[in-house]
Design a protein around this motif. Structure first.
Motif, PDB file in Angstrom:
ATOM      1  N   PRO A   1     -10.872  16.133  -7.523  1.00 17.59           N
ATOM      2  CA  PRO A   1      -9.499  16.642  -7.506  1.00 17.59           C
ATOM      3  C   PRO A   1      -8.448  15.587  -7.814  1.00 17.59           C
ATOM      4  CG  PRO A   1     -10.483  16.723  -5.328  1.00 17.59           C
ATOM      5  CD  PRO A   1     -11.555  16.325  -6.249  1.00 17.59           C
ATOM      6  N   ASN A   2      -8.726  14.300  -7.498  1.00 17.71           N
ATOM      7  CA  ASN A   2      -7.718  13.272  -7.731  1.00 17.71           C
ATOM      8  C   ASN A   2      -7.991  12.577  -9.064  1.00 17.71           C
ATOM      9  OD1 ASN A   2      -6.042  11.108  -7.721  1.00 17.71           O
ATOM     10  ND2 ASN A   2      -6.372  10.610  -5.586  1.00 17.71           N
TER      11      ASN A   2
ATOM     12  N   VAL B   1      -3.849   6.786  -4.759  1.00 24.97           N
ATOM     13  CA  VAL B   1      -4.307   6.764  -3.378  1.00 24.97           C
ATOM     14  C   VAL B   1      -5.406   5.733  -3.165  1.00 24.97           C
ATOM     15  CG1 VAL B   1      -5.219   8.198  -1.563  1.00 24.97           C
ATOM     16  CG2 VAL B   1      -3.707   9.166  -3.223  1.00 24.97           C
TER      17      VAL B   1
ATOM     18  N   GLY C   1       1.268   7.559  -6.139  1.00 21.48           N
ATOM     19  CA  GLY C   1       0.183   8.524  -6.291  1.00 21.48           C
ATOM     20  C   GLY C   1      -1.178   7.910  -6.473  1.00 21.48           C
TER      21      GLY C   1
ATOM     22  N   ALA D   1       0.863   4.277  -2.631  1.00 27.03           N
ATOM     23  CA  ALA D   1       0.744   5.673  -2.210  1.00 27.03           C
ATOM     24  C   ALA D   1       1.879   6.499  -2.797  1.00 27.03           C
ATOM     25  CB  ALA D   1       0.751   5.765  -0.692  1.00 27.03           C
ATOM     26  N   LEU D   2       3.068   5.888  -2.837  1.00 23.30           N
ATOM     27  CA  LEU D   2       4.221   6.609  -3.369  1.00 23.30           C
ATOM     28  C   LEU D   2       4.033   6.892  -4.849  1.00 23.30           C
ATOM     29  CD1 LEU D   2       6.852   7.505  -2.129  1.00 23.30           C
ATOM     30  CD2 LEU D   2       7.919   5.514  -3.081  1.00 23.30           C
TER      31      LEU D   2
ATOM     32  N   ALA E   1      -4.081   2.250  -2.977  1.00 27.08           N
ATOM     33  CA  ALA E   1      -3.432   2.075  -1.676  1.00 27.08           C
ATOM     34  C   ALA E   1      -4.470   1.816  -0.606  1.00 27.08           C
ATOM     35  CB  ALA E   1      -2.613   3.315  -1.326  1.00 27.08           C
ATOM     36  N   PHE E   2      -5.560   2.558  -0.682  1.00 25.48           N
ATOM     37  CA  PHE E   2      -6.591   2.411   0.341  1.00 25.48           C
ATOM     38  C   PHE E   2      -7.218   1.023   0.283  1.00 25.48           C
ATOM     39  CE2 PHE E   2     -10.430   3.563   2.606  1.00 25.48           C
ATOM     40  CZ  PHE E   2      -9.867   4.271   3.626  1.00 25.48           C
TER      41      PHE E   2
ATOM     42  N   ALA F   1       0.837  -1.202   0.000  1.00 30.87           N
ATOM     43  CA  ALA F   1       0.000   0.000   0.000  1.00 30.87           C
ATOM     44  C   ALA F   1       0.870   1.249   0.000  1.00 30.87           C
ATOM     45  CB  ALA F   1      -0.922  -0.009   1.215  1.00 30.87           C
ATOM     46  N   LEU F   2       2.013   1.179   0.721  1.00 29.89           N
ATOM     47  CA  LEU F   2       2.920   2.329   0.716  1.00 29.89           C
ATOM     48  C   LEU F   2       3.466   2.572  -0.674  1.00 29.89           C
ATOM     49  CD1 LEU F   2       4.865   1.982   4.026  1.00 29.89           C
ATOM     50  CD2 LEU F   2       3.282   3.746   3.356  1.00 29.89           C
TER      51      LEU F   2
END
Lengths: 90, 99, 155, 173
Positions: free
Chosen positions: D136-137, D48, D46, D43-44, D51-52, D39-40
């Motif tokens: 926004p994402n 998200v 981008g 996240a790295l 990752a969640f 997941a990290l």
């Protein structure tokens, strides 16, 4: 300043490796749970650090909030099951 | 301002490292939980506070404080649940059960 | 009391969403009002004295810092001078709110960790003599009794 | 940003640890930490949402379900007895690795602006997604708007699987 955050990120990852040792090695199941909790705390902090490096803290704080809550649910479930099993075996 | 943040982060890293060393050195589940509580309470506190200060005082500051508050509310519950499970399933501290 | 819950939830929404166009703010207000309306108010919140609760946090932080430094010294000491022991800790608290606050504070403080909670008695694991003494001097109880001082709630 | 490297080392070590370890309960916990590391990585990069989902499903739900299963098994079944590794694996797997690495050499470099993926559709998404979807994402916009049907069917599959799991677990008690 980015190199400082790289240092922080790398340190946190190395610390996660230390906890991983406890998860792999730990003599009882509870040691493994503790190691997992340590890893997830690091993951929460690490996410916020990543967010700061990317200048997108708003996005990453959301995931780390979710992590913290999930971590609670998972850890409580694991602890409850381990507790039940321990009582069965006595 | 950013130097204050960096100083706080370095202090937090110190406590995180101490927590990891404790995780390696201490003899049984109950003592290791203390090491984890050093990590959670002090390490995460200083690192997150440092990041918040580094961000400056805007909404991101408040959000990081929210994460910090969650850690402070939830992690003791987790530590307590784990240790209680260990206690109820028959482990006792003091003898160092490193099989 | 429900209004207070709604206000807290709404503030949390504002902090976490951070988009302040009318649509988001209105949705947030409606959702937090709904949540506060559907859930019964926590019985302990009525007895909470907010000023003491806020003043409690810096004090707790001081305790955490002090015992955290102590435990760090123990861990880094090459001889590892720990003497872990379970302590039965009598308290005068019998209600949930006080017990949760006390147990949480004890666990949050490095060196002591709550193992079992029952009304009137906690089983606490302390890592060495000094943590045990810190626990026994009863300052946690005094502070938390102050936090829950407003006892007009009947319960 | 060279931080991917230690994270990938962590990922490989957790994956290897889950295979090497002797009893299944430790394997489950190591898989949980593997999910955190993965997941990290997401996240790295981008992503998200991914990752969640990885954190929810991998570290949360999967761990709990695995443990639920393990606690209904006899204790001797949670130990792994592995047959010895056949010798052909020591030849075939390195060959496969070399083949894959050779193939990976032809892939465009990570973040290459001239690769087909970044010239064809990505600019479209990046330029228009905010005004078309008001999200926004961009990753969320692609997942929830441009591929909404796909995601809907995926959600139905996961929902059905969840209901089936709940029914099976309920019958036991």
């Amino acid at each position: 300043m980015s190199s400082f955050f790289l240092f922080v990120l790398t340190t946190l990852t190395v610390l996660m490796l230390v906890y991983l040792y406890r998860v792999v090695r730990g003599p009882t199941a509870f040691d493994r749970v503790l190691g997992l909790n340590g890893i997830s705390t690091k993951a929460i902090v690490l996410l916020v650090v990543i967010g700061t490096t990317f200048d997108r803290v708003d996005m990453f704080v959301d995931i780390s909030t979710g992590y913290a809550l999930l971590n609670l649910v998972g850890a409580l479930a694991i602890a409850k099951f381990l507790e039940e099993r321990g009582e069965e075996r006595q | 301002m950013s130097w204050l943040g960096i100083a706080l982060i370095v202090i937090g890293l110190f406590f995180l490292v101490v927590g990891s060393i404790g995780m390696l050195r201490l003899p049984d589940v109950f003592s290791r939980a203390h090491a984890l509580s050093v990590t959670d309470s002090l390490g995460a506190l200083f690192v997150l506070l440092g990041l918040a200060v580094y961000e400056g005082f805007n909404t991101n500051f408040l959000r990081i404080i929210v994460v910090l508050g969650l850690i402070y509310l939830l992690n003791p519950v987790i530590a307590h649940a784990t240790v209680r499970a260990a206690y109820r399933s028959g482990l006792r501290p003091g003898k160092g059960d490193d099989q | 009391m429900r209004i207070l819950t709604a206000v807290i939830l709404f503030a949390l929404w504002l902090v976490l969403s951070a988009t302040y166009d009318p649509a988001h703010v209105i949705v947030g207000a409606v959702v937090s009002a709904l949540v506060a309306w559907l859930n019964p108010a926590l019985p302990h919140m009525r007895r909470l004295s907010w000023f003491a609760a806020l003043a409690y946090q810096p004090w707790l932080f001081g305790r955490i810092l002090k015992s955290g430094l102590h435990v760090s010294r123990l861990i880094l000491d090459p001889k590892l001078p720990i003497s872990p022991e379970l302590v039965r800790h009598k308290t005068k608290f019998t209600r949930d709110g006080e017990l949760v606050a006390l147990g949480n504070s004890i666990t949050l403080t490095p060196g002591t960790i709550t193992v079992e909670v029952a009304p009137g008695e906690l089983v606490v694991h302390a890592i060495d003599e000094e943590s045990r003494k810190d626990l026994l001097d009863g300052s946690f109880e005094a502070k938390i009794a102050g936090v829950f001082a407003a006892t007009e709630g009947e319960r | 940003m060279t931080f991917e490297f230690p994270l990938l080392v962590l990922l490989i070590m957790t994956a290897a640890g889950a295979i090497v370890v002797k009893d299944l309960i430790s394997a489950v916990f190591i898989l949980g930490s593997y999910s955190f590391a993965l997941a990290l990585v997401w996240a790295l990069l981008g992503a998200v949402d991914v990752a969640f989902v990885e954190a929810v499903v991998g570290a949360g739900l999967a761990t709990v379900f695995f443990l639920l299963t393990l606690f209904r098994m006899a204790e001797k079944d949670t130990q792994i007895r592995r047959p010895p590794v056949p010798w052909i694996a020591f030849v075939a797997l390195p060959l496969l690795a070399i083949l894959l690495l050779y193939g990976a050499g032809d892939l465009p470099a990570f973040g290459d602006p001239l690769s087909p993926a970044s010239t064809h559709i990505s600019p479209e998404y990046l330029e228009n997604s905010v005004e078309q979807t008001r999200t926004p994402n961009t990753v969320t916009a692609v997942l929830m708007d441009y591929r909404a049907l796909d995601t809907l069917v995926e959600t139905i599959v996961i929902f059905t699987a969840g209901i089936a799991c709940a029914l099976i677990l309920r019958r036991g008690t």
